[in-house]
Design a protein around this motif. Structure first.
Motif, PDB file in Angstrom:
ATOM      1  N   TYR A  44       0.854  -1.198   0.000  1.00  0.00           N
ATOM      2  CA  TYR A  44       0.000   0.000   0.000  1.00  0.00           C
ATOM      3  C   TYR A  44       0.892   1.251   0.000  1.00  0.00           C
ATOM      4  O   TYR A  44       0.609   2.228  -0.696  1.00  0.00           O
ATOM      5  N   SER A  45       1.978   1.208   0.764  1.00  0.00           N
ATOM      6  CA  SER A  45       2.880   2.382   0.807  1.00  0.00           C
ATOM      7  C   SER A  45       3.506   2.627  -0.564  1.00  0.00           C
ATOM      8  O   SER A  45       3.616   3.775  -1.003  1.00  0.00           O
ATOM      9  N   ALA A  46       3.909   1.548  -1.226  1.00  0.00           N
ATOM     10  CA  ALA A  46       4.510   1.709  -2.570  1.00  0.00           C
ATOM     11  C   ALA A  46       3.485   2.320  -3.530  1.00  0.00           C
ATOM     12  O   ALA A  46       3.808   3.217  -4.322  1.00  0.00           O
ATOM     13  N   ALA A  47       2.228   1.887  -3.433  1.00  0.00           N
ATOM     14  CA  ALA A  47       1.195   2.435  -4.335  1.00  0.00           C
ATOM     15  C   ALA A  47       0.924   3.899  -4.004  1.00  0.00           C
ATOM     16  O   ALA A  47       0.690   4.714  -4.911  1.00  0.00           O
ATOM     17  N   GLU A  48       0.983   4.253  -2.712  1.00  0.00           N
ATOM     18  CA  GLU A  48       0.720   5.649  -2.321  1.00  0.00           C
ATOM     19  C   GLU A  48       1.728   6.618  -2.945  1.00  0.00           C
ATOM     20  O   GLU A  48       1.396   7.776  -3.190  1.00  0.00           O
ATOM     21  N   THR A  49       2.946   6.136  -3.222  1.00  0.00           N
ATOM     22  CA  THR A  49       3.941   7.035  -3.833  1.00  0.00           C
ATOM     23  C   THR A  49       3.493   7.483  -5.225  1.00  0.00           C
ATOM     24  O   THR A  49       4.060   8.408  -5.801  1.00  0.00           O
ATOM     25  N   LEU A  50       2.476   6.811  -5.783  1.00  0.00           N
ATOM     26  CA  LEU A  50       1.996   7.163  -7.129  1.00  0.00           C
ATOM     27  C   LEU A  50       0.818   8.115  -7.087  1.00  0.00           C
ATOM     28  O   LEU A  50       0.229   8.430  -8.122  1.00  0.00           O
ATOM     29  N   GLY A  51       0.420   8.542  -5.873  1.00  0.00           N
ATOM     30  CA  GLY A  51      -0.600   9.590  -5.783  1.00  0.00           C
ATOM     31  C   GLY A  51      -1.998   9.107  -5.449  1.00  0.00           C
ATOM     32  O   GLY A  51      -2.940   9.889  -5.534  1.00  0.00           O
ATOM     33  N   ILE A  52      -2.147   7.848  -5.070  1.00  0.00           N
ATOM     34  CA  ILE A  52      -3.480   7.375  -4.643  1.00  0.00           C
ATOM     35  C   ILE A  52      -3.439   7.222  -3.118  1.00  0.00           C
ATOM     36  O   ILE A  52      -2.391   6.869  -2.565  1.00  0.00           O
ATOM     37  N   SER A  53      -4.570   7.498  -2.463  1.00  0.00           N
ATOM     38  CA  SER A  53      -4.556   7.392  -0.993  1.00  0.00           C
ATOM     39  C   SER A  53      -4.945   5.972  -0.566  1.00  0.00           C
ATOM     40  O   SER A  53      -5.592   5.233  -1.325  1.00  0.00           O
ATOM     41  N   ARG A  54      -4.561   5.647   0.650  1.00  0.00           N
ATOM     42  CA  ARG A  54      -4.897   4.331   1.205  1.00  0.00           C
ATOM     43  C   ARG A  54      -6.422   4.132   1.222  1.00  0.00           C
ATOM     44  O   ARG A  54      -6.936   3.089   0.860  1.00  0.00           O
ATOM     45  N   GLU A  55      -7.144   5.213   1.604  1.00  0.00           N
ATOM     46  CA  GLU A  55      -8.613   5.105   1.701  1.00  0.00           C
ATOM     47  C   GLU A  55      -9.230   4.785   0.340  1.00  0.00           C
ATOM     48  O   GLU A  55     -10.139   3.984   0.233  1.00  0.00           O
ATOM     49  N   GLU A  56      -8.698   5.454  -0.701  1.00  0.00           N
ATOM     50  CA  GLU A  56      -9.220   5.198  -2.053  1.00  0.00           C
ATOM     51  C   GLU A  56      -9.020   3.735  -2.459  1.00  0.00           C
ATOM     52  O   GLU A  56      -9.898   3.107  -3.038  1.00  0.00           O
ATOM     53  N   MET A  57      -7.830   3.220  -2.134  1.00  0.00           N
ATOM     54  CA  MET A  57      -7.539   1.827  -2.512  1.00  0.00           C
ATOM     55  C   MET A  57      -8.466   0.869  -1.773  1.00  0.00           C
ATOM     56  O   MET A  57      -9.004  -0.075  -2.357  1.00  0.00           O
ATOM     57  N   ILE A  58      -8.652   1.136  -0.482  1.00  0.00           N
ATOM     58  CA  ILE A  58      -9.514   0.246   0.316  1.00  0.00           C
ATOM     59  C   ILE A  58     -10.951   0.332  -0.218  1.00  0.00           C
ATOM     60  O   ILE A  58     -11.655  -0.673  -0.322  1.00  0.00           O
ATOM     61  N   ASP A  59     -11.348   1.550  -0.573  1.00  0.00           N
ATOM     62  CA  ASP A  59     -12.702   1.726  -1.109  1.00  0.00           C
ATOM     63  C   ASP A  59     -12.869   0.933  -2.414  1.00  0.00           C
ATOM     64  O   ASP A  59     -13.900   0.302  -2.646  1.00  0.00           O
ATOM     65  N   GLN A  60     -11.827   0.956  -3.243  1.00  0.00           N
ATOM     66  CA  GLN A  60     -11.906   0.203  -4.508  1.00  0.00           C
ATOM     67  C   GLN A  60     -12.052  -1.299  -4.245  1.00  0.00           C
ATOM     68  O   GLN A  60     -12.744  -2.010  -4.959  1.00  0.00           O
ATOM     69  N   LEU A  61     -11.379  -1.775  -3.187  1.00  0.00           N
ATOM     70  CA  LEU A  61     -11.532  -3.200  -2.834  1.00  0.00           C
ATOM     71  C   LEU A  61     -12.962  -3.474  -2.369  1.00  0.00           C
ATOM     72  O   LEU A  61     -13.613  -4.411  -2.839  1.00  0.00           O
ATOM     73  N   HIS A  62     -13.459  -2.624  -1.476  1.00  0.00           N
ATOM     74  CA  HIS A  62     -14.771  -2.883  -0.872  1.00  0.00           C
ATOM     75  C   HIS A  62     -15.919  -2.742  -1.868  1.00  0.00           C
ATOM     76  O   HIS A  62     -16.950  -3.380  -1.721  1.00  0.00           O
ATOM     77  N   THR A  63     -15.727  -1.916  -2.898  1.00  0.00           N
ATOM     78  CA  THR A  63     -16.814  -1.750  -3.878  1.00  0.00           C
ATOM     79  C   THR A  63     -16.653  -2.715  -5.059  1.00  0.00           C
ATOM     80  O   THR A  63     -17.443  -2.681  -5.990  1.00  0.00           O
ATOM     81  N   GLY A  64     -15.621  -3.527  -5.033  1.00  0.00           N
ATOM     82  CA  GLY A  64     -15.437  -4.519  -6.102  1.00  0.00           C
ATOM     83  C   GLY A  64     -14.753  -3.951  -7.333  1.00  0.00           C
ATOM     84  O   GLY A  64     -14.592  -4.641  -8.339  1.00  0.00           O
ATOM     85  N   LYS A  65     -14.299  -2.683  -7.271  1.00  0.00           N
ATOM     86  CA  LYS A  65     -13.629  -2.091  -8.442  1.00  0.00           C
ATOM     87  C   LYS A  65     -12.229  -2.695  -8.604  1.00  0.00           C
ATOM     88  O   LYS A  65     -11.769  -2.921  -9.721  1.00  0.00           O
ATOM     89  N   ALA A  66     -11.572  -2.933  -7.456  1.00  0.00           N
ATOM     90  CA  ALA A  66     -10.234  -3.521  -7.528  1.00  0.00           C
ATOM     91  C   ALA A  66     -10.326  -5.020  -7.254  1.00  0.00           C
ATOM     92  O   ALA A  66     -11.090  -5.461  -6.401  1.00  0.00           O
TER      93      ALA A  66
END
Ligand code: BYC
Length: 315
Positions: A90-112
């Protein structure tokens, strides 16, 4: 004078970027990169992180039922390692400009997505052996390749993760070895676990190369150094002799050493099953997502308390 970078147009920047990649130089978060390179990494690294976190669930199911204290300690350590892997990623992905909350949200909504393998149930203790042996074994093959991936933070996270994964794989194989040298019932448990986990493990490598929309570009950008089919073949070649040593049978009547190819031939994967699981309709998809959403909700007070503590320290 204007910096040289400012007068280059996007096409030139893209050429320059490809030159860096071709010269095997790492791309770092502040370097210029094409949007598609950034987005591919956000997609892949966050899905990899989700896989680590969701992957704790099938094994976590057995921590309280491990057969000995030694097994319990090893499994506990393994599952904790997976939490750590999720956090590095998650930390490595955050260096690209996405927040942890956004990533978790994508998991919970089935987008990721997350790896299809974690949508199968762990029915017996032998499944813990099979996961370590096969699932971590497959993960290592993929991740050793990713230690040489072109994006610096991802490659560096992989170096550390691979060291831990090799312990995970060995603890799984040791469980299988103990069961296979045990009573007939124990050996049957090991065989049953191999029967259920073999094909889903092969699916971890993704669709066949000719049906993989991302492989060609990812190879060009050295995100991937080997294709899905190459890695799958490498896994089968490594694992077939290990099954022979255990004295159990891989559930594929077409699995056979091919002397001219110097590889094992193998049977057809059930791609309908793969896509059913990837699209969210596998045996455990709903349970896995429900468990993650519940944990997120129940952890709200922890996040709030940690944030309050952090902001108190600043003032
Ligand atoms: N499951 O063009 P492709 C662990 C998706 S956890 C689900 O080949 P790509 C462990 C793919 O995302 C380690 N989805 O894509 C933890 C894409 O969909 P989107 C997990 C899959 O990205 C706990 C579409 O299919 N390892 O070790 O070039 C306990 C087309 O595929 C799967 C990683 O995450 C799948 N199996 O290649 C024990 C490795 N396969 O995103 C152990 C990092 C494909 O366009 N990831 N899809 O909607 C990768 O190396 C690559 O992303 C993949 C796929 C090889 C998986």
């Amino acid at each position: 004078m204007m910096p040289k970078q400012n007068i280059l147009d996007d096409a030139k920047l893209a050429d320059q970027f490809q030159d860096h990649i071709d010269a095997d130089e790492k791309i770092e978060p502040k370097d210029w990169m094409p949007d598609k390179y950034r987005n591919t990494h956000i997609r892949q690294i966050s899905q990899h992180a989700h896989s680590e976190i969701v992957g704790m669930l099938p094994e976590g199911n057995w921590i309280g039922r491990a057969p000995t204290l030694r097994r319990k300690v090893a499994l506990l350590a393994k599952v904790q390692d997976e939490a750590g892997h999720g956090l590095y990623l998650y930390s490595a992905a955050e260096t690209l400009g996405i927040s942890r909350e956004e990533m978790i949200d994508q998991l919970h909504t089935g987008k990721a997505k997350y790896s299809s393998i974690f949508n199968y149930p762990t029915l017996s203790w032998a499944d813990i052996g099979a996961i370590g042996w096969l699932v971590d074994g497959a993960a290592i093959i993929n991740q050793v390749m990713l230690t040489r991936t072109s994006f610096g933070p991802y490659a560096r996270a992989m170096v550390r993760i691979c060291k831990e994964e090799s312990f995970h794989q060995r603890q799984g194989y040791e469980i299988m070895l103990t069961l296979c040298r045990g009573t007939n019932v124990q050996k049957e448990m090991a065989q049953d676990a191999l029967n259920r986990w073999w094909w889903p493990s092969l699916m971890m490598f993704g669709p066949r190369d000719n049906e993989s929309p991302h492989t060609e570009q990812s190879m060009k950008w050295k995100i991937k150094r080997k294709t899905n089919d190459e890695l799958r073949q490498q896994f089968i070649d490594n694992t077939a002799p290990q099954a022979d040593f255990l004295g159990i049978t891989i559930p594929d009547p077409d699995l056979k050493w091919n002397e001219s190819r110097k590889h094992y031939d193998f049977g057809e994967i059930d791609w309908d099953e793969f896509w059913t699981v990837v699209k969210g309709n596998g045996p455990m998809n709903k349970e896995r997502l429900d468990a993650r959403k519940k944990a997120w909700k129940e952890g709200t007070w922890v996040r709030e308390a940690a944030l309050a503590y952090a902001s108190n320290k600043v003032h």
